[in-house]
Design a protein around this motif. Sequence first.
Motif, mmCIF file in Angstrom:
data_model
loop_
_atom_site.group_PDB
_atom_site.id
_atom_site.type_symbol
_atom_site.label_atom_id
_atom_site.label_comp_id
_atom_site.label_asym_id
_atom_site.label_seq_id
_atom_site.Cartn_x
_atom_site.Cartn_y
_atom_site.Cartn_z
ATOM 1 N N ALA A 1 0.833 -1.201 0.000
ATOM 2 C CA ALA A 1 0.000 0.000 0.000
ATOM 3 C C ALA A 1 0.865 1.247 0.000
ATOM 4 C CB ALA A 1 -0.910 -0.007 1.226
ATOM 5 N N GLY A 2 0.293 2.319 -0.556
ATOM 6 C CA GLY A 2 0.980 3.596 -0.582
ATOM 7 C C GLY A 2 -0.004 4.720 -0.806
ATOM 8 N N ILE A 3 0.526 5.920 -0.818
ATOM 9 C CA ILE A 3 -0.286 7.122 -1.020
ATOM 10 C C ILE A 3 0.135 7.764 -2.333
ATOM 11 C CG2 ILE A 3 -0.883 9.401 -0.100
ATOM 12 C CD1 ILE A 3 -0.058 8.296 2.684
ATOM 13 N N ILE A 4 -0.848 8.143 -3.144
ATOM 14 C CA ILE A 4 -0.534 8.839 -4.393
ATOM 15 C C ILE A 4 -0.111 10.257 -4.031
ATOM 16 C CG2 ILE A 4 -1.439 9.714 -6.581
ATOM 17 C CD1 ILE A 4 -3.421 7.341 -6.536
ATOM 18 N N ILE A 5 1.141 10.587 -4.355
ATOM 19 C CA ILE A 5 1.649 11.923 -4.028
ATOM 20 C C ILE A 5 1.699 12.832 -5.254
ATOM 21 C CG2 ILE A 5 2.940 11.199 -1.984
ATOM 22 C CD1 ILE A 5 5.497 11.257 -3.791
ATOM 23 N N ALA A 6 1.565 12.234 -6.440
ATOM 24 C CA ALA A 6 1.573 13.037 -7.666
ATOM 25 C C ALA A 6 1.021 12.211 -8.816
ATOM 26 C CB ALA A 6 2.989 13.499 -7.989
ATOM 27 N N ILE A 7 0.561 12.915 -9.852
ATOM 28 C CA ILE A 7 0.189 12.283 -11.116
ATOM 29 C C ILE A 7 0.976 13.052 -12.165
ATOM 30 C CG2 ILE A 7 -1.677 11.744 -12.725
ATOM 31 C CD1 ILE A 7 -3.606 11.899 -10.284
ATOM 32 N N GLU A 8 1.888 12.347 -12.830
ATOM 33 C CA GLU A 8 2.801 13.009 -13.758
ATOM 34 C C GLU A 8 2.770 12.339 -15.122
ATOM 35 O OE1 GLU A 8 6.688 12.920 -11.976
ATOM 36 O OE2 GLU A 8 6.065 14.098 -10.233
ATOM 37 N N ALA B 1 5.325 -10.879 1.895
ATOM 38 C CA ALA B 1 3.875 -10.875 2.136
ATOM 39 C C ALA B 1 3.551 -10.094 3.411
ATOM 40 C CB ALA B 1 3.350 -12.309 2.238
ATOM 41 N N LYS B 2 4.366 -10.277 4.430
ATOM 42 C CA LYS B 2 4.139 -9.580 5.696
ATOM 43 C C LYS B 2 4.301 -8.069 5.505
ATOM 44 C CE LYS B 2 5.210 -9.989 10.601
ATOM 45 N NZ LYS B 2 6.108 -10.571 11.600
ATOM 46 N N GLN B 3 5.298 -7.648 4.724
ATOM 47 C CA GLN B 3 5.494 -6.220 4.479
ATOM 48 C C GLN B 3 4.308 -5.626 3.723
ATOM 49 O OE1 GLN B 3 7.795 -4.053 5.774
ATOM 50 N NE2 GLN B 3 8.149 -5.899 6.973
ATOM 51 N N MET B 4 3.752 -6.379 2.764
ATOM 52 C CA MET B 4 2.571 -5.897 2.035
ATOM 53 C C MET B 4 1.403 -5.706 2.999
ATOM 54 S SD MET B 4 2.493 -7.935 -1.553
ATOM 55 C CE MET B 4 3.646 -9.267 -1.362
ATOM 56 N N LEU B 5 1.208 -6.681 3.868
ATOM 57 C CA LEU B 5 0.126 -6.625 4.852
ATOM 58 C C LEU B 5 0.354 -5.455 5.817
ATOM 59 C CD1 LEU B 5 -2.380 -8.357 5.396
ATOM 60 C CD2 LEU B 5 -1.011 -9.689 7.004
ATOM 61 N N VAL B 6 1.570 -5.334 6.313
ATOM 62 C CA VAL B 6 1.909 -4.262 7.250
ATOM 63 C C VAL B 6 1.668 -2.900 6.610
ATOM 64 C CG1 VAL B 6 3.847 -3.121 8.424
ATOM 65 C CG2 VAL B 6 3.535 -5.594 8.654
ATOM 66 N N SER B 7 2.095 -2.723 5.351
ATOM 67 C CA SER B 7 1.951 -1.413 4.700
ATOM 68 C C SER B 7 0.481 -1.012 4.600
ATOM 69 C CB SER B 7 2.615 -1.398 3.321
ATOM 70 O OG SER B 7 1.912 -2.200 2.392
ATOM 71 N N GLU B 8 -0.388 -1.973 4.318
ATOM 72 C CA GLU B 8 -1.808 -1.654 4.194
ATOM 73 C C GLU B 8 -2.436 -1.351 5.554
ATOM 74 O OE1 GLU B 8 -5.821 -3.005 1.824
ATOM 75 O OE2 GLU B 8 -3.984 -4.160 1.539
ATOM 76 N N ILE B 9 -2.072 -2.119 6.566
ATOM 77 C CA ILE B 9 -2.625 -1.885 7.904
ATOM 78 C C ILE B 9 -2.126 -0.547 8.456
ATOM 79 C CG2 ILE B 9 -2.691 -2.730 10.294
ATOM 80 C CD1 ILE B 9 -2.556 -5.615 9.050
ATOM 81 N N VAL B 10 -0.849 -0.238 8.231
ATOM 82 C CA VAL B 10 -0.276 1.042 8.677
ATOM 83 C C VAL B 10 -1.085 2.212 8.111
ATOM 84 C CG1 VAL B 10 1.711 2.592 8.322
ATOM 85 C CG2 VAL B 10 2.082 0.268 9.159
ATOM 86 N N LEU B 11 -1.354 2.170 6.800
ATOM 87 C CA LEU B 11 -2.094 3.270 6.175
ATOM 88 C C LEU B 11 -3.563 3.282 6.578
ATOM 89 C CD1 LEU B 11 -0.680 3.502 2.546
ATOM 90 C CD2 LEU B 11 -0.285 5.051 4.453
#
Length: 162
Positions: A15-22, A130-140
């Motif tokens: 997971a991540g946050i869209i910071i720009a559209i270029e 897989a754990k990092q993917m899960l963690v990133s989504e839960i963090v956000l």
Amino acid sequence: MFSIGDKIVYPMHGAGIIIAIEEKEILGEKAKYYIMKMPIGDMRVMVPVKNVEEIGIREIAGDDEIEQVFDVLKGRQTKMPQNWNRRYRLNMDKIKSGNIYEIASVVRNLMIRDNEKGLSTGERKMLNNAKQMLVSEIVLSKGIDQEETEKLIDDAINCPAV
């Protein structure tokens, strides 16, 4: 179409946050890209806007879905092939799906297996990814930090930390 500030999931990356559209020119072809900032590792990822559906980009899970993820993590280990190759392919397909529940089941099953029998190098790497993917989504989704999220996952599965 997503907007700047949206929290999204990029299968196989997290997971991540869209910071720009270029608009960028890559290999002589101009296209619009979402620029995503990932919460873990301070990585930035470019996602072609035109391929969003094909890639499987989705919004991050809400509170109800995150609760269900923890129900999956607390569940019993599901039957997996004994053959390492088949087990690896099955788990990789689940991870590639981008489905948070499938990823949670991979994390649960591999953590339990690691606790009972240990994992091969390939499966350990798969578990970490897989754990990092899960963690990133839960963090956000929950607005909590990485360390707290990892502890919640470990406690849910009731295994020592990986």
